[in-house]
Design a protein around this motif. Structure first.
Motif, mmCIF file in Angstrom:
data_model
loop_
_atom_site.group_PDB
_atom_site.id
_atom_site.type_symbol
_atom_site.label_atom_id
_atom_site.label_comp_id
_atom_site.label_asym_id
_atom_site.label_seq_id
_atom_site.Cartn_x
_atom_site.Cartn_y
_atom_site.Cartn_z
ATOM 1 N N ARG A 66 30.260 32.908 29.380
ATOM 2 C CA ARG A 66 30.014 34.139 30.389
ATOM 3 C C ARG A 66 28.453 34.673 30.222
ATOM 4 O O ARG A 66 28.322 35.105 29.127
ATOM 5 C CB ARG A 66 30.911 35.320 30.101
ATOM 6 C CG ARG A 66 30.729 36.728 31.001
ATOM 7 C CD ARG A 66 31.854 37.380 30.870
ATOM 8 N NE ARG A 66 32.068 38.133 29.610
ATOM 9 C CZ ARG A 66 31.454 39.075 29.048
ATOM 10 N NH1 ARG A 66 30.551 39.597 29.910
ATOM 11 N NH2 ARG A 66 31.658 39.525 27.725
ATOM 12 N N ARG A 67 27.646 34.748 31.039
ATOM 13 C CA ARG A 67 26.318 35.177 31.087
ATOM 14 C C ARG A 67 26.171 36.652 30.567
ATOM 15 O O ARG A 67 26.873 37.325 31.138
ATOM 16 C CB ARG A 67 25.699 34.752 32.470
ATOM 17 C CG ARG A 67 25.592 33.243 32.727
ATOM 18 C CD ARG A 67 25.055 33.078 34.035
ATOM 19 N NE ARG A 67 23.900 33.556 34.488
ATOM 20 C CZ ARG A 67 22.724 33.006 34.280
ATOM 21 N NH1 ARG A 67 22.695 31.884 33.658
ATOM 22 N NH2 ARG A 67 21.537 33.660 34.564
ATOM 23 N N ALA A 68 24.925 36.808 29.726
ATOM 24 C CA ALA A 68 24.635 37.941 29.500
ATOM 25 C C ALA A 68 24.415 39.165 30.614
ATOM 26 O O ALA A 68 23.882 38.599 31.519
ATOM 27 C CB ALA A 68 23.502 38.024 28.342
ATOM 28 N N ASP A 69 24.834 40.412 30.465
ATOM 29 C CA ASP A 69 24.620 41.231 31.519
ATOM 30 C C ASP A 69 23.435 41.750 31.584
ATOM 31 O O ASP A 69 22.890 42.584 32.604
ATOM 32 C CB ASP A 69 25.582 42.450 30.969
ATOM 33 C CG ASP A 69 27.214 41.945 30.947
ATOM 34 O OD1 ASP A 69 27.554 41.275 31.981
ATOM 35 O OD2 ASP A 69 28.016 42.611 30.272
ATOM 36 N N THR A 70 22.475 41.383 30.698
ATOM 37 C CA THR A 70 21.060 41.736 30.781
ATOM 38 C C THR A 70 20.120 40.687 31.284
ATOM 39 O O THR A 70 18.944 40.963 31.514
ATOM 40 C CB THR A 70 20.557 41.760 29.234
ATOM 41 O OG1 THR A 70 20.779 40.709 28.758
ATOM 42 C CG2 THR A 70 21.205 43.141 28.541
ATOM 43 N N GLY A 76 26.997 38.230 34.120
ATOM 44 C CA GLY A 76 28.265 38.092 33.663
ATOM 45 C C GLY A 76 28.971 37.103 34.260
ATOM 46 O O GLY A 76 30.364 36.940 34.299
ATOM 47 N N GLN A 77 28.518 36.110 35.204
ATOM 48 C CA GLN A 77 29.110 35.142 35.799
ATOM 49 C C GLN A 77 29.711 34.023 34.844
ATOM 50 O O GLN A 77 28.896 33.912 33.737
ATOM 51 C CB GLN A 77 28.413 34.405 36.986
ATOM 52 C CG GLN A 77 28.107 35.323 38.093
ATOM 53 C CD GLN A 77 27.510 34.848 39.236
ATOM 54 O OE1 GLN A 77 27.334 33.750 39.272
ATOM 55 N NE2 GLN A 77 27.137 35.468 40.270
ATOM 56 N N VAL A 103 24.188 28.441 22.994
ATOM 57 C CA VAL A 103 25.460 28.521 21.956
ATOM 58 C C VAL A 103 25.412 27.748 20.686
ATOM 59 O O VAL A 103 26.535 27.726 20.211
ATOM 60 C CB VAL A 103 26.768 28.151 22.951
ATOM 61 C CG1 VAL A 103 26.961 28.921 24.158
ATOM 62 C CG2 VAL A 103 26.625 26.742 23.439
ATOM 63 N N ALA A 104 24.358 27.276 20.465
ATOM 64 C CA ALA A 104 23.979 26.689 19.270
ATOM 65 C C ALA A 104 25.001 25.332 19.003
ATOM 66 O O ALA A 104 25.477 24.802 18.018
ATOM 67 C CB ALA A 104 24.092 27.256 18.074
ATOM 68 N N ASP A 145 20.506 36.858 24.042
ATOM 69 C CA ASP A 145 19.649 37.091 25.267
ATOM 70 C C ASP A 145 20.288 36.426 26.422
ATOM 71 O O ASP A 145 19.722 36.650 27.673
ATOM 72 C CB ASP A 145 18.126 36.570 25.093
ATOM 73 C CG ASP A 145 17.502 37.620 24.020
ATOM 74 O OD1 ASP A 145 18.039 38.680 23.887
ATOM 75 O OD2 ASP A 145 16.649 37.019 23.086
ATOM 76 N N GLU A 146 20.989 35.468 26.354
ATOM 77 C CA GLU A 146 21.526 34.524 27.556
ATOM 78 C C GLU A 146 22.963 34.505 27.719
ATOM 79 O O GLU A 146 23.627 34.506 28.851
ATOM 80 C CB GLU A 146 21.129 33.163 27.350
ATOM 81 C CG GLU A 146 19.751 32.971 27.143
ATOM 82 C CD GLU A 146 19.358 31.396 27.238
ATOM 83 O OE1 GLU A 146 19.118 30.840 28.299
ATOM 84 O OE2 GLU A 146 18.969 31.001 26.248
ATOM 85 N N VAL A 147 23.922 34.645 26.747
ATOM 86 C CA VAL A 147 25.257 34.460 26.727
ATOM 87 C C VAL A 147 26.041 35.377 25.989
ATOM 88 O O VAL A 147 25.908 36.063 25.021
ATOM 89 C CB VAL A 147 25.676 33.158 26.078
ATOM 90 C CG1 VAL A 147 27.229 33.150 25.812
ATOM 91 C CG2 VAL A 147 25.106 31.926 26.720
ATOM 92 N N ALA A 148 26.985 36.280 26.741
ATOM 93 C CA ALA A 148 27.737 37.147 26.207
ATOM 94 C C ALA A 148 28.949 36.806 25.659
ATOM 95 O O ALA A 148 29.402 37.284 24.757
ATOM 96 C CB ALA A 148 28.253 38.168 27.507
ATOM 97 N N GLU A 149 29.424 35.505 26.009
ATOM 98 C CA GLU A 149 30.799 35.395 25.514
ATOM 99 C C GLU A 149 30.672 33.393 25.486
ATOM 100 O O GLU A 149 30.309 32.991 26.514
ATOM 101 C CB GLU A 149 31.906 35.923 26.092
ATOM 102 C CG GLU A 149 33.364 35.464 25.856
ATOM 103 C CD GLU A 149 34.481 35.978 26.588
ATOM 104 O OE1 GLU A 149 35.691 35.765 26.205
ATOM 105 O OE2 GLU A 149 34.179 36.575 27.543
#
Length: 220
Positions: A66-70, A76-77, A103-104, A145-149
């Motif tokens: 899930r893409r970061a909200d920033t 968020g997509q 995501v390492a 910076d890129e990924v929320a989840e």
């Protein structure tokens, strides 16, 4: 049994890695469901995504983010790890690099099985889906910076055509934009991500006399 048949099907039906070229023709696009929409970008920018298929004992899953909200765009997509190709990169190199950065996911943990159909986005990218096989669940760390989840979705859910639906939203100009969606629980998988998965389903099962039975054989 199901993991073995799935891996075999992927290896047999995907495009070989050495068949990739930066000027591939898109076989699928955001315009498939919107044939009257104007293409505003003529020179498509090459990009790649990694579709990591994880061979869990209870059944294969697909790693998604899930893409970061920033982020400035598409906040968020739901997405696959991926992005633009750097100069001189192949699609496989870019997909593995982006997965490592986002995501390492260590490139050495991924066995690349092949490529799915190139996809043209409405924003002017030509995306090559790279399918990777992971023998065991990976340790991942999302880049804030890129990924929320980071999460996994069952392969059998994504490859069940009953879960593929056409949704839409209305634009300010009074036009209606259609897109594929695969809602899974509270997560709404849609747009390019769902379109790429729809294309992968068609490549793997589209010419089967009984596609549901074939997909069930690969499922848990």
């Amino acid at each position: 049994m199901s993991l073995e048949t799935l891996k075999t099907r992927l290896a047999e039906r995907l495009e070989p890695v050495n068949g990739w070229r930066p000027d591939l023709t898109a076989h699928r696009s955001d315009f498939d469901l919107n044939p009257k929409a104007a293409r505003t970008v003529k020179d498509l920018r090459p990009a790649a995504v990694l579709i990591p298929v994880i061979a869990r004992p209870e059944g294969a899953t697909v790693l998604l983010t899930r893409r970061a909200d920033t982020l400035a765009r598409h906040t968020g997509q739901i997405a696959f790890p991926g992005g633009r190709l750097d100069p001189g990169e192949t699609a496989v190199q870019a997909a593995l690099r982006e997965a490592d950065e986002e995501v390492a996911l260590e490139p050495k943990a991924v066995e690349v099985l092949g490529l799915s159909d190139a996809y043209e986005t409405g924003t002017g990218f030509l995306v090559t889906p790279v399918i990777g096989w992971l023998d065991r669940p990976p340790l991942t760390t999302p880049s804030p910076d890129e990924v929320a989840e980071v999460f996994e979705t069952p392969w059998d859910f994504l490859m069940d055509a009953a879960n593929h639906r056409r949704d839409f939203y209305d634009l300010d100009e009074g036009l209606r934009r259609w897109f594929w969606a695969m809602p899974w629980g509270e997560r709404y998988i849609w747009g390019v991500t769902a379109g790429i998965l729809k294309g992968l389903h068609a490549r793997l099962y589209g010419d089967e006399a009984q596609p549901v039975a074939a997909a069930d054989e690969d499922a848990a």
